[in-house]
Scaffold this active site. Structure first.
Site, mmCIF file in Angstrom:
data_model
loop_
_atom_site.group_PDB
_atom_site.id
_atom_site.type_symbol
_atom_site.label_atom_id
_atom_site.label_comp_id
_atom_site.label_asym_id
_atom_site.label_seq_id
_atom_site.Cartn_x
_atom_site.Cartn_y
_atom_site.Cartn_z
ATOM 1 N N GLU A 184 1.008 -1.078 -0.237
ATOM 2 C CA GLU A 184 -0.512 -0.404 0.646
ATOM 3 C C GLU A 184 0.529 1.263 -0.146
ATOM 4 O OE1 GLU A 184 -0.193 -2.765 2.023
ATOM 5 O OE2 GLU A 184 -1.985 -2.714 2.402
ATOM 6 N N ARG A 188 19.802 -20.798 -9.705
ATOM 7 C CA ARG A 188 20.272 -20.240 -11.053
ATOM 8 C C ARG A 188 19.409 -19.901 -11.851
ATOM 9 N NH1 ARG A 188 22.638 -24.755 -9.836
ATOM 10 N NH2 ARG A 188 22.168 -25.387 -11.950
ATOM 11 N N ALA A 198 14.524 -42.380 -10.249
ATOM 12 C CA ALA A 198 15.673 -42.546 -11.096
ATOM 13 C C ALA A 198 15.638 -44.830 -11.173
ATOM 14 C CB ALA A 198 16.849 -42.818 -9.429
ATOM 15 N N ALA A 199 17.282 -44.788 -12.127
ATOM 16 C CA ALA A 199 16.691 -45.830 -12.817
ATOM 17 C C ALA A 199 17.704 -47.008 -11.189
ATOM 18 C CB ALA A 199 17.778 -46.537 -14.038
ATOM 19 N N LEU A 222 12.542 -39.655 2.054
ATOM 20 C CA LEU A 222 12.495 -38.366 3.187
ATOM 21 C C LEU A 222 10.789 -38.194 2.832
ATOM 22 C CD1 LEU A 222 12.967 -36.562 5.093
ATOM 23 C CD2 LEU A 222 13.878 -35.101 3.776
ATOM 24 N N ALA A 223 10.277 -37.753 1.859
ATOM 25 C CA ALA A 223 8.879 -37.743 0.957
ATOM 26 C C ALA A 223 7.565 -38.219 1.804
ATOM 27 C CB ALA A 223 9.025 -37.595 -0.362
ATOM 28 N N PRO A 259 12.509 -39.826 -2.533
ATOM 29 C CA PRO A 259 11.721 -40.685 -2.060
ATOM 30 C C PRO A 259 11.729 -41.155 -0.645
ATOM 31 C CG PRO A 259 12.717 -41.952 -3.368
ATOM 32 C CD PRO A 259 13.835 -40.941 -3.574
HETATM 33 N N1 LIG Z 1 14.031 -37.676 -9.532
HETATM 34 C C1 LIG Z 1 13.722 -37.164 -8.533
HETATM 35 O O1 LIG Z 1 12.743 -36.331 -8.142
HETATM 36 C C2 LIG Z 1 14.504 -37.623 -7.515
HETATM 37 C C3 LIG Z 1 15.049 -36.559 -6.203
HETATM 38 C C4 LIG Z 1 15.582 -37.019 -4.948
HETATM 39 C C5 LIG Z 1 16.297 -38.081 -4.853
HETATM 40 N N2 LIG Z 1 16.057 -39.018 -6.748
HETATM 41 C C6 LIG Z 1 16.848 -39.625 -6.155
HETATM 42 O O2 LIG Z 1 16.712 -40.707 -5.373
HETATM 43 C C7 LIG Z 1 17.434 -41.420 -4.681
HETATM 44 C C8 LIG Z 1 17.560 -41.178 -2.982
HETATM 45 O O3 LIG Z 1 15.900 -41.700 -2.628
HETATM 46 P P1 LIG Z 1 16.622 -41.978 -1.038
HETATM 47 O O4 LIG Z 1 14.548 -42.388 -0.768
HETATM 48 O O5 LIG Z 1 17.295 -43.419 -0.987
HETATM 49 O O6 LIG Z 1 16.770 -40.970 -0.536
HETATM 50 P P2 LIG Z 1 16.325 -39.699 0.537
HETATM 51 O O7 LIG Z 1 14.505 -39.400 0.600
HETATM 52 O O8 LIG Z 1 16.814 -38.407 0.227
HETATM 53 O O9 LIG Z 1 17.247 -39.966 1.834
HETATM 54 C C9 LIG Z 1 16.260 -40.625 2.673
HETATM 55 C C10 LIG Z 1 17.440 -40.724 3.811
HETATM 56 O O10 LIG Z 1 17.181 -39.535 4.974
HETATM 57 C C11 LIG Z 1 17.081 -39.501 5.974
HETATM 58 N N3 LIG Z 1 16.015 -39.234 6.787
HETATM 59 C C12 LIG Z 1 16.469 -38.599 7.948
HETATM 60 N N4 LIG Z 1 14.472 -38.092 8.952
HETATM 61 C C13 LIG Z 1 14.094 -38.974 8.180
HETATM 62 C C14 LIG Z 1 13.193 -39.609 8.228
HETATM 63 N N5 LIG Z 1 11.720 -38.586 9.188
HETATM 64 N N6 LIG Z 1 12.320 -40.245 7.608
HETATM 65 C C15 LIG Z 1 12.951 -40.893 6.627
HETATM 66 N N7 LIG Z 1 13.743 -40.779 6.620
HETATM 67 C C16 LIG Z 1 14.730 -39.541 7.085
HETATM 68 C C17 LIG Z 1 17.000 -41.155 6.608
HETATM 69 O O11 LIG Z 1 18.902 -42.189 6.570
HETATM 70 P P3 LIG Z 1 19.810 -40.781 8.367
HETATM 71 O O12 LIG Z 1 18.739 -41.219 8.950
HETATM 72 O O13 LIG Z 1 20.484 -42.189 8.080
HETATM 73 O O14 LIG Z 1 19.834 -40.342 7.551
HETATM 74 C C18 LIG Z 1 16.897 -41.657 4.852
HETATM 75 O O15 LIG Z 1 17.487 -42.986 4.726
HETATM 76 C C19 LIG Z 1 18.785 -41.374 -5.849
HETATM 77 O O16 LIG Z 1 19.013 -42.199 -6.621
HETATM 78 C C20 LIG Z 1 18.404 -39.631 -6.234
HETATM 79 O O17 LIG Z 1 19.069 -39.402 -7.059
HETATM 80 C C21 LIG Z 1 15.502 -38.840 -7.558
#
Ligand SMILES: NC(=O)c1ccc[n+]([C@@H]2O[C@H](COP(=O)([O-])OP(=O)(O)OC[C@H]3O[C@@H](n4cnc5c(N)ncnc54)[C@H](OP(=O)(O)O)[C@@H]3O)[C@@H](O)[C@H]2O)c1
Length: 359
Positions: A56, A210, A165-166, A295-296, A293
């Site tokens: 405003e 970026r 991912a693959a 953490l999601a 996946p």
């Molecule tokens: N295409 C896409 O959009 C995309 C995006 C991101 C990643 N990726 C791919 O996804 C793969 C990695 O995925 P990911 O599922 O292994 O990894 P992530 O979701 O990034 O990380 C998982 C890790 O986070 C930690 N964490 C901390 N707090 C947590 C909670 N409350 N619940 C669950 N986990 C928790 C755990 O390890 P600690 O507790 O030991 O720390 C767990 O193993 C890679 O291949 C990457 O390239 C793809």
């Protein structure tokens, strides 16, 4: 029935508000247009950054004496309190604006009451014009005020068969250059970008913005329970943007170049609500969750995802991790149903935006 001129002018205010996305937290984005007594636009403004003048004030400065007897169109109820800047309701009264049209009421208990102040001073006040559009534009801030935690947008990039991912873990690049550019815009709109330790290990992501002019860099956050995934030299440790590493209360120390925050453990990893509380306490109002996946899945299980943005590439993999891992859903009646709010072609890919029903 609202006049077409009122609608057009408020739509312009909503557009102006969006220019502040990513730069105003912990404040909302707000746009304002002022017309003179005969309905001509004489002033425009938007809230550009926290601590700076409100929308405003920018619009009134531009309008000068022409605001007298005119109308102010504002996307959010003019504030009534003196924070880092003075109350906007008072500024509108002093400028002699005779009519104020605002889209969304201010849910912030400290700031509300602007409409009453304006009415008491004799201004004509109307609420609700383009309310849904203005609310959608300010959804991050409104969610944070209503729920006391940041708004969470979960973004993923997947093949048409849902793989991110693959099978061997490689994931560069599933989606097109156009989609990756688009993600930088989402990062620029967010206060924080969050990934898990699995993604940090697999991809060594940079997570900064970026190619978006004038962007305020988000806080880069890695959820790394044991403080083992982010190693010296990791790309998130450069000086492109601030970085926060969330680690367990009893974990070792994280590397130099990033701040760390110690959080309670959950059944797996760290507590998602504690993470969001810690981010909220730092002024983070919007989070872009970039995976992975696992953490999601934890965020979805915690009821902490408000919006999903999926980039689907016309690619098939057949094997490899799915976009979302376990989210605590084991039967179809528990499936989360979403409302699709937008579908857009981005280069060869499709971007689908959906919100949780009732969110
Ligand atoms: N295409 C896409 O959009 C995309 C995006 C991101 C990643 N990726 C791919 O996804 C793969 C990695 O995925 P990911 O599922 O292994 O990894 P992530 O979701 O990034 O990380 C998982 C890790 O986070 C930690 N964490 C901390 N707090 C947590 C909670 N409350 N619940 C669950 N986990 C928790 C755990 O390890 P600690 O507790 O030991 O720390 C767990 O193993 C890679 O291949 C990457 O390239 C793809």
């Amino acid at each position: 029935m609202a006049q077409q001129a009122d609608i057009t002018t408020m739509r312009r205010a909503v557009e102006l508000a969006a220019r502040g996305l990513g730069a105003t937290s912990p404040n909302p984005v707000v746009g304002c247009v002022i017309t003179d007594a005969s309905g001509h636009v004489v002033g425009e403004g938007f809230h550009q950054r926290a601590g700076g003048p409100h929308a405003e004030v920018h619009a009134l400065r531009e309008a000068g004496v022409l605001a007298r007897g005119g109308t102010a169109y504002v996307t959010l109820e003019p504030c009534n309190h003196t924070g880092r800047t003075g109350p906007c309701a008072q500024a509108l009264i002093e400028a002699g604006v005779s009519r104020v049209v605002y889209a969304v009421g201010d849910p912030n208990p400290q700031a509300t009451g602007g409409a009453d102040t304006l009415r008491a001073a004799g201004a004509e006040v109307e609420q609700g014009l383009l309310e849904a559009e203005a609310e959608a534009g300010n959804i991050a801030w409104l969610t944070s005020v209503r729920h006391g935690r940041p708004f969470v947008r979960w973004k993923y990039a997947a093949t048409l068969d849902g793989r991110i991912a693959a099978a061997d873990g490689t994931s560069r690049w599933i989606t097109s250059a156009e989609s990756r550019t688009d993600v930088h815009r989402l990062r620029a709109e967010a206060d924080a970008v969050v990934v898990g330790s699995g993604t940090a290990r697999a991809d060594d992501p940079h997570l900064a913005v970026r190619g978006v002019e004038g962007a305020v860099q988000p806080l880069r956050v890695v959820v790394d329970t044991e403080a083992t995934a982010v190693k010296p030299g990791a790309r998130v440790l450069d000086d492109a943007a601030p970085t926060l590493i969330a680690i367990a209360e009893d974990a070792g120390t994280s590397p130099d170049g990033a701040e760390s925050v110690r959080l309670p453990r959950a059944e797996r990893g760290l507590s998602v609500p504690a993470l969001l509380d810690a981010l909220h306490a730092r002024g983070v109002r919007s989070v872009l969750l970039e995976g992975g996946p696992t953490l999601a899945g934890a965020f979805v299980a915690a009821g902490a995802v408000d919006q999903v943005v999926g980039y689907l590439a016309p690619v098939l993999l057949g094997a490899g991790p799915n976009a979302l891992a376990d989210a605590g859903i084991s039967t179809i009646t528990e499936a989360l149903r979403l409302d699709v709010t937008e579908t857009v072609r981005v280069g060869p890919d499709l971007r689908i935006t959906a919100t949780l029903k009732g969110a």
